[in-house]
Write a protein that holds these residues in place. Structure first.
Motif, mmCIF file in Angstrom:
data_model
loop_
_atom_site.group_PDB
_atom_site.id
_atom_site.type_symbol
_atom_site.label_atom_id
_atom_site.label_comp_id
_atom_site.label_asym_id
_atom_site.label_seq_id
_atom_site.Cartn_x
_atom_site.Cartn_y
_atom_site.Cartn_z
ATOM 1 N N ARG A 146 -32.126 32.949 64.520
ATOM 2 C CA ARG A 146 -31.590 32.581 63.203
ATOM 3 C C ARG A 146 -32.660 32.128 62.216
ATOM 4 N NH1 ARG A 146 -27.820 31.480 67.000
ATOM 5 N NH2 ARG A 146 -25.708 32.196 66.533
ATOM 6 N N LEU A 147 -33.884 31.950 62.690
ATOM 7 C CA LEU A 147 -34.935 31.457 61.802
ATOM 8 C C LEU A 147 -35.394 32.534 60.834
ATOM 9 C CD1 LEU A 147 -37.581 29.280 63.697
ATOM 10 C CD2 LEU A 147 -35.927 28.571 61.958
ATOM 11 N N ARG A 148 -35.518 32.146 59.557
ATOM 12 C CA ARG A 148 -36.071 33.024 58.527
ATOM 13 C C ARG A 148 -37.313 32.344 57.965
ATOM 14 N NH1 ARG A 148 -33.406 35.569 61.015
ATOM 15 N NH2 ARG A 148 -31.314 36.374 60.673
ATOM 16 N N PRO A 149 -38.163 33.084 57.249
ATOM 17 C CA PRO A 149 -39.391 32.450 56.715
ATOM 18 C C PRO A 149 -39.088 31.223 55.842
ATOM 19 C CG PRO A 149 -39.524 34.837 56.496
ATOM 20 C CD PRO A 149 -38.134 34.533 56.981
ATOM 21 N N GLY A 185 -40.926 26.016 59.326
ATOM 22 C CA GLY A 185 -42.230 26.560 59.728
ATOM 23 C C GLY A 185 -42.193 27.079 61.155
ATOM 24 N N ARG A 186 -43.288 26.842 61.877
ATOM 25 C CA ARG A 186 -43.312 27.253 63.306
ATOM 26 C C ARG A 186 -42.571 26.206 64.123
ATOM 27 N NH1 ARG A 186 -48.402 28.630 66.463
ATOM 28 N NH2 ARG A 186 -47.042 29.996 67.651
ATOM 29 N N VAL A 187 -41.682 26.686 64.977
ATOM 30 C CA VAL A 187 -40.799 25.787 65.743
ATOM 31 C C VAL A 187 -41.057 25.969 67.236
ATOM 32 C CG1 VAL A 187 -38.380 25.213 66.249
ATOM 33 C CG2 VAL A 187 -39.020 25.979 63.943
ATOM 34 N N VAL A 188 -41.105 24.866 67.965
ATOM 35 C CA VAL A 188 -41.200 24.946 69.420
ATOM 36 C C VAL A 188 -40.049 24.157 70.054
ATOM 37 C CG1 VAL A 188 -42.824 22.977 69.585
ATOM 38 C CG2 VAL A 188 -42.681 24.624 71.456
ATOM 39 N N ILE A 189 -39.451 24.739 71.080
ATOM 40 C CA ILE A 189 -38.462 24.016 71.887
ATOM 41 C C ILE A 189 -39.230 23.436 73.069
ATOM 42 C CG2 ILE A 189 -36.269 24.158 73.171
ATOM 43 C CD1 ILE A 189 -35.817 25.033 70.304
ATOM 44 N N VAL A 201 -47.921 14.892 72.598
ATOM 45 C CA VAL A 201 -47.686 16.346 72.591
ATOM 46 C C VAL A 201 -47.259 16.809 71.194
ATOM 47 C CG1 VAL A 201 -46.212 18.188 73.524
ATOM 48 C CG2 VAL A 201 -47.233 16.499 75.068
ATOM 49 N N ALA A 202 -46.381 16.030 70.541
ATOM 50 C CA ALA A 202 -45.949 16.409 69.188
ATOM 51 C C ALA A 202 -47.148 16.446 68.240
ATOM 52 C CB ALA A 202 -44.883 15.433 68.686
ATOM 53 N N LYS A 203 -48.017 15.437 68.355
ATOM 54 C CA LYS A 203 -49.196 15.385 67.471
ATOM 55 C C LYS A 203 -50.108 16.599 67.708
ATOM 56 C CE LYS A 203 -53.234 12.576 66.176
ATOM 57 N NZ LYS A 203 -53.983 13.743 65.775
ATOM 58 N N ALA A 204 -50.291 16.961 68.974
ATOM 59 C CA ALA A 204 -51.136 18.123 69.289
ATOM 60 C C ALA A 204 -50.554 19.390 68.644
ATOM 61 C CB ALA A 204 -51.260 18.293 70.800
ATOM 62 N N TYR A 205 -49.231 19.520 68.707
ATOM 63 C CA TYR A 205 -48.587 20.675 68.054
ATOM 64 C C TYR A 205 -48.819 20.624 66.537
ATOM 65 C CZ TYR A 205 -45.972 22.486 72.101
ATOM 66 O OH TYR A 205 -45.625 23.067 73.285
ATOM 67 N N PHE A 206 -48.540 19.457 65.932
ATOM 68 C CA PHE A 206 -48.665 19.346 64.465
ATOM 69 C C PHE A 206 -50.093 19.635 64.007
ATOM 70 C CE2 PHE A 206 -45.060 15.969 64.491
ATOM 71 C CZ PHE A 206 -44.125 16.972 64.632
ATOM 72 N N ASP A 207 -51.086 19.245 64.814
ATOM 73 C CA ASP A 207 -52.486 19.462 64.441
ATOM 74 C C ASP A 207 -52.897 20.925 64.589
ATOM 75 O OD1 ASP A 207 -52.866 16.835 63.810
ATOM 76 O OD2 ASP A 207 -53.805 16.275 65.713
ATOM 77 N N HIS A 208 -52.037 21.729 65.244
ATOM 78 C CA HIS A 208 -52.440 23.117 65.505
ATOM 79 C C HIS A 208 -51.372 24.127 65.097
ATOM 80 C CE1 HIS A 208 -55.259 20.700 67.858
ATOM 81 N NE2 HIS A 208 -56.119 21.653 67.523
ATOM 82 N N GLY A 209 -50.768 23.900 63.943
ATOM 83 C CA GLY A 209 -49.973 24.946 63.301
ATOM 84 C C GLY A 209 -48.493 24.976 63.615
ATOM 85 N N VAL A 210 -48.017 24.035 64.435
ATOM 86 C CA VAL A 210 -46.568 23.960 64.675
ATOM 87 C C VAL A 210 -45.995 22.891 63.741
ATOM 88 C CG1 VAL A 210 -44.761 23.387 66.360
ATOM 89 C CG2 VAL A 210 -46.736 24.765 67.060
ATOM 90 N N ASN A 211 -44.899 23.217 63.070
ATOM 91 C CA ASN A 211 -44.343 22.296 62.072
ATOM 92 C C ASN A 211 -43.140 21.516 62.568
ATOM 93 O OD1 ASN A 211 -45.187 25.136 60.727
ATOM 94 N ND2 ASN A 211 -45.964 23.405 59.535
ATOM 95 N N THR A 212 -42.395 22.091 63.521
ATOM 96 C CA THR A 212 -41.169 21.430 63.990
ATOM 97 C C THR A 212 -41.111 21.482 65.515
ATOM 98 O OG1 THR A 212 -40.022 22.074 61.959
ATOM 99 C CG2 THR A 212 -38.643 21.425 63.839
ATOM 100 N N GLY A 232 -45.350 16.369 60.566
ATOM 101 C CA GLY A 232 -44.410 17.423 60.964
ATOM 102 C C GLY A 232 -43.026 16.850 61.208
ATOM 103 N N ASN A 233 -42.176 17.679 61.796
ATOM 104 C CA ASN A 233 -40.779 17.290 62.014
ATOM 105 C C ASN A 233 -40.465 17.281 63.508
ATOM 106 O OD1 ASN A 233 -40.100 17.757 59.016
ATOM 107 N ND2 ASN A 233 -40.884 19.743 59.695
ATOM 108 N N VAL A 234 -39.615 16.346 63.916
ATOM 109 C CA VAL A 234 -39.098 16.367 65.284
ATOM 110 C C VAL A 234 -37.577 16.372 65.221
ATOM 111 C CG1 VAL A 234 -38.919 15.177 67.509
ATOM 112 C CG2 VAL A 234 -41.089 15.141 66.250
ATOM 113 N N VAL A 235 -36.981 17.356 65.871
ATOM 114 C CA VAL A 235 -35.522 17.383 66.047
ATOM 115 C C VAL A 235 -35.230 16.882 67.457
ATOM 116 C CG1 VAL A 235 -33.491 18.890 66.241
ATOM 117 C CG2 VAL A 235 -35.198 19.309 64.444
#
Ligand SMILES: [Fe+2]
Ligand SMILES: [Fe+2]
Length: 273
Positions: A146-149, A185-189, A201-212, A232-235
């Motif tokens: 469902r993700l769009r740009p 942006g870029r999302v990781v589950i 772990v969240a900080k490592a993602y945010f520092d390397h191109g993952v936004n959520t 960045g964002n955390v859900v």
């Protein structure tokens, strides 16, 4: 069916060849027909199972400290590296989250629940990572399809809400860090690695191109620190509902295999689909 065959079903569903370190057969059993499944199982629950005539108990969370837990927690590193986090940064984040787990493990009364299962001669196993990996796959499918740009973080929440477990739960997926109107942006589950990766772990993602980053749950102190840094964002998806996303398909398979399965402790109020 026996306990090994039950475990094998979970491993096959998750695409695993071996029982991961956070899952285990504590008391093996044969000729199993009636199963009591709970997210958390203690001694009282074993006694209830005995009284009600069940012939096997399955827990999701390891009952009493799994000594291979860190091996599964380390899977965060593989997931981070797959998302472009440099391996040494990922390993450093892992070391930070592993430390408190290692200390807890060292002090835990690891055999408490299992010793009572042996005394009651009640077959007992726990199936953790296999269910969570199946859950991650289902969540990824729900969100990524469902993700769009131009999707926002709220769109990630809404995509998760297409899954019945999240619809039914009294907890809703929510934006714990960042804002719903931010671009997703870029999302990781980041689920299926033993437990959430917290701040490191969240900080490592945010520092390397993952936004959520999507976690099942997040310590409030870790959330506050991430919020202050504003990167960045955390859900947070909700612990029990999120666990049930991967547990329900497993329970369905056990039933298809002819077992009678009763869900309790988080597996009852959300229903079994
Ligand atoms: Fe889980
Ligand atoms: Fe859990």
């Amino acid at each position: 069916m026996n306990t090994q065959e039950i475990m094998q079903i979970a491993l096959e569903m998750a695409g695993l060849k071996e029982i991961p370190g956070d899952s285990r057969i504590y008391v093996p059993g044969e000729n199993i027909r009636r199963v009591l499944f709970g997210i958390d199982i203690g001694v009282a629950e074993l006694w209830v199972a005995k009284q009600l005539g069940y012939d096997c108990v399955i827990a999701h969370h390891p009952p009493g400290g799994a000594f291979g837990f860190l091996e599964v927690l380390h899977w965060h590193v593989d997931q981070m590296v797959a998302y472009g986090v440099p391996r040494e940064v990922a390993e450093a984040a892992y070391r930070e989250i592993a430390e408190p787990w290692a200390a807890r493990q060292h002090s835990a009364n690891y055999d408490h629940v299992a010793s009572f299962a042996r005394l009651l001669e009640m077959p007992l196993l726990n199936v953790h990572a296999p269910c969570d990996l199946v859950g991650r796959r289902i969540m990824e499918e729900a969100v990524f399809s469902r993700l769009r740009p131009d999707s926002t973080v709220q769109d990630v929440v809404d995509a998760l809400l297409t899954l019945p477990e999240f619809q039914r739960a009294p907890t809703r997926p929510e934006v714990r860090v960042g804002r719903p109107e931010n671009p997703a942006g870029r999302v990781v589950i980041a689920h299926g690695n033993g437990s959430n990766g917290g701040y490191p772990v969240a900080k490592a993602y945010f520092d390397h191109g993952v936004n959520t980053v999507c976690y099942l749950h997040l310590d409030p102190a870790h959330a506050a620190r991430l919020q202050r840094e504003g990167k960045g964002n955390v859900v947070v998806m909700g612990h029990m509902a999120g666990d049930m996303v991967g547990i329900n398909p497993f329970l369905r398979r056990l039933r298809e295999a002819g077992l009678e399965v009763t869900g309790v402790s988080g597996a009852a109020d959300l229903g079994i689909f």
